[in-house]
Write a protein that holds these residues in place. Structure first.
Motif, PDB file in Angstrom:
ATOM      1  N   MET A 147       0.852  -1.194   0.000  1.00 32.88           N
ATOM      2  CA  MET A 147       0.000   0.000   0.000  1.00 32.88           C
ATOM      3  C   MET A 147       0.889   1.246   0.000  1.00 32.88           C
ATOM      4  SD  MET A 147      -2.962   1.049   2.753  1.00 32.88           S
ATOM      5  CE  MET A 147      -3.816  -0.495   2.419  1.00 32.88           C
ATOM      6  N   PRO A 148       0.690   2.158  -0.945  1.00 33.84           N
ATOM      7  CA  PRO A 148       1.573   3.333  -1.023  1.00 33.84           C
ATOM      8  C   PRO A 148       1.311   4.316   0.100  1.00 33.84           C
ATOM      9  CG  PRO A 148      -0.219   3.520  -2.605  1.00 33.84           C
ATOM     10  CD  PRO A 148      -0.321   2.147  -2.003  1.00 33.84           C
ATOM     11  N   ILE A 149       2.318   5.144   0.372  1.00 32.32           N
ATOM     12  CA  ILE A 149       2.171   6.223   1.339  1.00 32.32           C
ATOM     13  C   ILE A 149       1.262   7.290   0.757  1.00 32.32           C
ATOM     14  CG2 ILE A 149       3.433   8.089   2.486  1.00 32.32           C
ATOM     15  CD1 ILE A 149       5.769   6.182   2.765  1.00 32.32           C
ATOM     16  N   ASP A 150       0.293   7.759   1.546  1.00 28.38           N
ATOM     17  CA  ASP A 150      -0.699   8.716   1.058  1.00 28.38           C
ATOM     18  C   ASP A 150      -0.282  10.168   1.250  1.00 28.38           C
ATOM     19  OD1 ASP A 150      -2.503   6.726   0.245  1.00 28.38           O
ATOM     20  OD2 ASP A 150      -3.273   6.514   2.283  1.00 28.38           O
ATOM     21  N   ASP A 151       0.332  10.474   2.388  1.00 29.30           N
ATOM     22  CA  ASP A 151       0.594  11.864   2.730  1.00 29.30           C
ATOM     23  C   ASP A 151       1.637  12.474   1.793  1.00 29.30           C
ATOM     24  OD1 ASP A 151       1.620  14.241   4.039  1.00 29.30           O
ATOM     25  OD2 ASP A 151       0.617  13.556   5.844  1.00 29.30           O
ATOM     26  N   PRO A 152       1.307  13.577   1.119  1.00 33.10           N
ATOM     27  CA  PRO A 152       2.300  14.188   0.206  1.00 33.10           C
ATOM     28  C   PRO A 152       3.549  14.670   0.916  1.00 33.10           C
ATOM     29  CG  PRO A 152       0.381  15.616   0.508  1.00 33.10           C
ATOM     30  CD  PRO A 152       0.031  14.292   1.104  1.00 33.10           C
ATOM     31  N   ARG A 153       3.420  15.026   2.210  1.00 33.22           N
ATOM     32  CA  ARG A 153       4.613  15.450   2.960  1.00 33.22           C
ATOM     33  C   ARG A 153       5.603  14.299   3.086  1.00 33.22           C
ATOM     34  NH1 ARG A 153       5.513  20.913   3.560  1.00 33.22           N
ATOM     35  NH2 ARG A 153       3.609  21.959   4.234  1.00 33.22           N
ATOM     36  N   PHE A 154       5.110  13.106   3.404  1.00 34.16           N
ATOM     37  CA  PHE A 154       5.997  11.961   3.518  1.00 34.16           C
ATOM     38  C   PHE A 154       6.624  11.623   2.174  1.00 34.16           C
ATOM     39  CE2 PHE A 154       3.339  10.884   7.351  1.00 34.16           C
ATOM     40  CZ  PHE A 154       4.352  11.081   8.258  1.00 34.16           C
ATOM     41  N   LYS A 155       5.856  11.766   1.115  1.00 33.08           N
ATOM     42  CA  LYS A 155       6.419  11.528  -0.202  1.00 33.08           C
ATOM     43  C   LYS A 155       7.566  12.491  -0.471  1.00 33.08           C
ATOM     44  CE  LYS A 155       2.149   9.728  -2.235  1.00 33.08           C
ATOM     45  NZ  LYS A 155       1.076   9.950  -3.240  1.00 33.08           N
ATOM     46  N   GLN A 156       7.407  13.743  -0.020  1.00 27.67           N
ATOM     47  CA  GLN A 156       8.474  14.730  -0.206  1.00 27.67           C
ATOM     48  C   GLN A 156       9.713  14.393   0.606  1.00 27.67           C
ATOM     49  OE1 GLN A 156       5.981  18.318   0.697  1.00 27.67           O
ATOM     50  NE2 GLN A 156       7.000  19.154  -1.112  1.00 27.67           N
ATOM     51  N   VAL A 157       9.531  14.108   1.904  1.00 30.84           N
ATOM     52  CA  VAL A 157      10.711  13.880   2.749  1.00 30.84           C
ATOM     53  C   VAL A 157      11.399  12.564   2.404  1.00 30.84           C
ATOM     54  CG1 VAL A 157       9.923  15.329   4.642  1.00 30.84           C
ATOM     55  CG2 VAL A 157       9.334  12.917   4.657  1.00 30.84           C
ATOM     56  N   TYR A 158      10.625  11.530   2.088  1.00 29.50           N
ATOM     57  CA  TYR A 158      11.247  10.268   1.720  1.00 29.50           C
ATOM     58  C   TYR A 158      11.870  10.319   0.327  1.00 29.50           C
ATOM     59  CZ  TYR A 158       9.139   8.050   5.818  1.00 29.50           C
ATOM     60  OH  TYR A 158       8.790   7.710   7.098  1.00 29.50           O
ATOM     61  N   GLY A 159      11.438  11.272  -0.472  1.00 34.63           N
ATOM     62  CA  GLY A 159      12.004  11.420  -1.801  1.00 34.63           C
ATOM     63  C   GLY A 159      13.122  12.437  -1.889  1.00 34.63           C
ATOM     64  N   ALA A 160      13.494  13.037  -0.753  1.00 35.50           N
ATOM     65  CA  ALA A 160      14.543  14.059  -0.755  1.00 35.50           C
ATOM     66  C   ALA A 160      15.860  13.481  -1.259  1.00 35.50           C
ATOM     67  CB  ALA A 160      14.716  14.634   0.638  1.00 35.50           C
ATOM     68  N   LYS A 161      16.520  14.232  -2.117  1.00 34.92           N
ATOM     69  CA  LYS A 161      17.782  13.776  -2.705  1.00 34.92           C
ATOM     70  C   LYS A 161      19.006  14.315  -1.970  1.00 34.92           C
ATOM     71  CE  LYS A 161      15.895  11.487  -6.125  1.00 34.92           C
ATOM     72  NZ  LYS A 161      14.480  11.677  -5.785  1.00 34.92           N
ATOM     73  N   SER A 162      18.796  15.214  -1.006  1.00 33.37           N
ATOM     74  CA  SER A 162      19.918  15.794  -0.276  1.00 33.37           C
ATOM     75  C   SER A 162      19.425  16.291   1.077  1.00 33.37           C
ATOM     76  CB  SER A 162      20.528  16.962  -1.052  1.00 33.37           C
ATOM     77  OG  SER A 162      19.598  18.038  -1.133  1.00 33.37           O
ATOM     78  N   ALA A 163      20.370  16.550   1.976  1.00 37.24           N
ATOM     79  CA  ALA A 163      20.004  17.102   3.283  1.00 37.24           C
ATOM     80  C   ALA A 163      19.359  18.471   3.120  1.00 37.24           C
ATOM     81  CB  ALA A 163      21.248  17.202   4.168  1.00 37.24           C
ATOM     82  N   GLN A 164      19.822  19.238   2.151  1.00 36.52           N
ATOM     83  CA  GLN A 164      19.259  20.569   1.933  1.00 36.52           C
ATOM     84  C   GLN A 164      17.797  20.481   1.514  1.00 36.52           C
ATOM     85  OE1 GLN A 164      22.172  19.476   0.698  1.00 36.52           O
ATOM     86  NE2 GLN A 164      23.594  20.716   1.927  1.00 36.52           N
ATOM     87  N   GLU A 165      17.491  19.508   0.669  1.00 31.45           N
ATOM     88  CA  GLU A 165      16.110  19.323   0.216  1.00 31.45           C
ATOM     89  C   GLU A 165      15.224  18.865   1.372  1.00 31.45           C
ATOM     90  OE1 GLU A 165      13.694  16.683  -3.128  1.00 31.45           O
ATOM     91  OE2 GLU A 165      15.842  17.092  -3.391  1.00 31.45           O
ATOM     92  N   ALA A 166      15.714  17.931   2.176  1.00 33.51           N
ATOM     93  CA  ALA A 166      14.942  17.472   3.337  1.00 33.51           C
ATOM     94  C   ALA A 166      14.738  18.608   4.334  1.00 33.51           C
ATOM     95  CB  ALA A 166      15.661  16.301   4.006  1.00 33.51           C
ATOM     96  N   ARG A 167      15.773  19.407   4.561  1.00 33.03           N
ATOM     97  CA  ARG A 167      15.670  20.535   5.484  1.00 33.03           C
ATOM     98  C   ARG A 167      14.593  21.514   5.024  1.00 33.03           C
ATOM     99  NH1 ARG A 167      20.482  22.460   4.998  1.00 33.03           N
ATOM    100  NH2 ARG A 167      21.452  21.338   6.733  1.00 33.03           N
ATOM    101  N   ALA A 168      14.531  21.767   3.734  1.00 36.22           N
ATOM    102  CA  ALA A 168      13.541  22.705   3.202  1.00 36.22           C
ATOM    103  C   ALA A 168      12.120  22.186   3.416  1.00 36.22           C
ATOM    104  CB  ALA A 168      13.801  22.948   1.717  1.00 36.22           C
ATOM    105  N   VAL A 169      11.917  20.889   3.218  1.00 39.84           N
ATOM    106  CA  VAL A 169      10.580  20.315   3.426  1.00 39.84           C
ATOM    107  C   VAL A 169      10.179  20.418   4.886  1.00 39.84           C
ATOM    108  CG1 VAL A 169       9.179  18.223   3.287  1.00 39.84           C
ATOM    109  CG2 VAL A 169      10.817  18.737   1.469  1.00 39.84           C
ATOM    110  N   TYR A 170      11.086  20.035   5.783  1.00 37.11           N
ATOM    111  CA  TYR A 170      10.767  20.093   7.207  1.00 37.11           C
ATOM    112  C   TYR A 170      10.607  21.536   7.697  1.00 37.11           C
ATOM    113  CZ  TYR A 170      11.282  15.105   8.156  1.00 37.11           C
ATOM    114  OH  TYR A 170      11.092  13.740   8.201  1.00 37.11           O
ATOM    115  N   ALA A 171      11.360  22.456   7.127  1.00 38.68           N
ATOM    116  CA  ALA A 171      11.222  23.861   7.517  1.00 38.68           C
ATOM    117  C   ALA A 171       9.823  24.369   7.202  1.00 38.68           C
ATOM    118  CB  ALA A 171      12.269  24.711   6.795  1.00 38.68           C
ATOM    119  N   ASP A 172       9.315  23.992   6.055  1.00 37.13           N
ATOM    120  CA  ASP A 172       7.974  24.419   5.661  1.00 37.13           C
ATOM    121  C   ASP A 172       6.893  23.713   6.475  1.00 37.13           C
ATOM    122  OD1 ASP A 172       6.175  25.835   3.718  1.00 37.13           O
ATOM    123  OD2 ASP A 172       5.621  23.763   3.240  1.00 37.13           O
TER     124      ASP A 172
END
Length: 209
Positions: free
Chosen positions: A1-26
């Protein structure tokens, strides 16, 4: 079953620490409300594991990936006063600081050496920070380095991704090199009671040699 929450899709799909930091900051100001509305079990499970294995008077406890401080808040309620919180995102750390349960907070990327001395903490805990787009398995060796002999390293791993991310190899190497010893591996549990049923993992506890 796929992950539904778009936020989780963003953080799990982050390609760098900078990208993950930006998602969590928002996400920071909405993180607690959105996750707790889904029956967020992870903070309680983490606090329970720490309370089971590490007494409040053991010494400094490093929480790597402390986020907004939900775990620290529960530990403080149980009498833990020597908590060090470490996280990638300043906005998350600001919320953790406002909770008043950490005596020290550190902004840090876990893909780099932790800015603490060898053998300086009684335990290191890391819950919810291992997964795609998150902290690498190599930081387990850093947890061992900063934790004193006889101290504990406690963390959880998602069962569906741990092998592809390389965690079994690092865990086995640390055991083979006699740097730590397995103390406890718990049963599967869900991180969320009311959503994301595929996010399941196990709590693991190792004693540093």
């Amino acid at each position: 079953m796929p992950i539904d929450d778009p936020r989780f899709k963003q953080v799990y799909g982050a390609k760098s620490a900078q990208e993950a930091r930006a998602v969590y900051a928002d996400w920071a100001t909405r993180y607690d409300a959105e996750n707790l509305a889904k029956g967020f079990l992870q903070p309680g499970m983490a606090a329970a594991a720490i309370a089971r294995f590490v007494p409040p008077d053991a010494g400094d406890i490093l929480e790597a990936g402390c986020g907004t401080g939900l775990i620290g808040l529960q530990l403080a309620t149980l009498g833990y006063e020597r908590l060090i919180g470490l996280d990638l995102t300043p906005q998350m750390l600001a919320l953790a600081e406002a909770r008043g349960c950490y005596f020290r907070l550190i902004q840090h990327d876990l893909s780099h050496p932790i800015p603490l001395a060898d053998d300086s903490v009684a335990a290191t805990a890391c819950f919810g920070s291992f997964g795609p787009g998150h902290a690498p398995p190599a930081c387990l060796a850093e947890f061992v380095r900063v934790t004193r002999p006889g101290g504990l390293v406690l963390f959880n791993l998602r069962e569906d991704v741990q092998a592809t991310l390389g965690f079994p190899e690092i865990i086995s190497r640390l055991s083979a090199d006699k740097l730590w010893q397995e103390l406890f591996i718990g049963p599967l549990y869900r991180a969320f009671l009311l959503a994301e049923p595929e996010i399941v993992g196990k709590i693991r506890v190792y004693r540093v040699c």
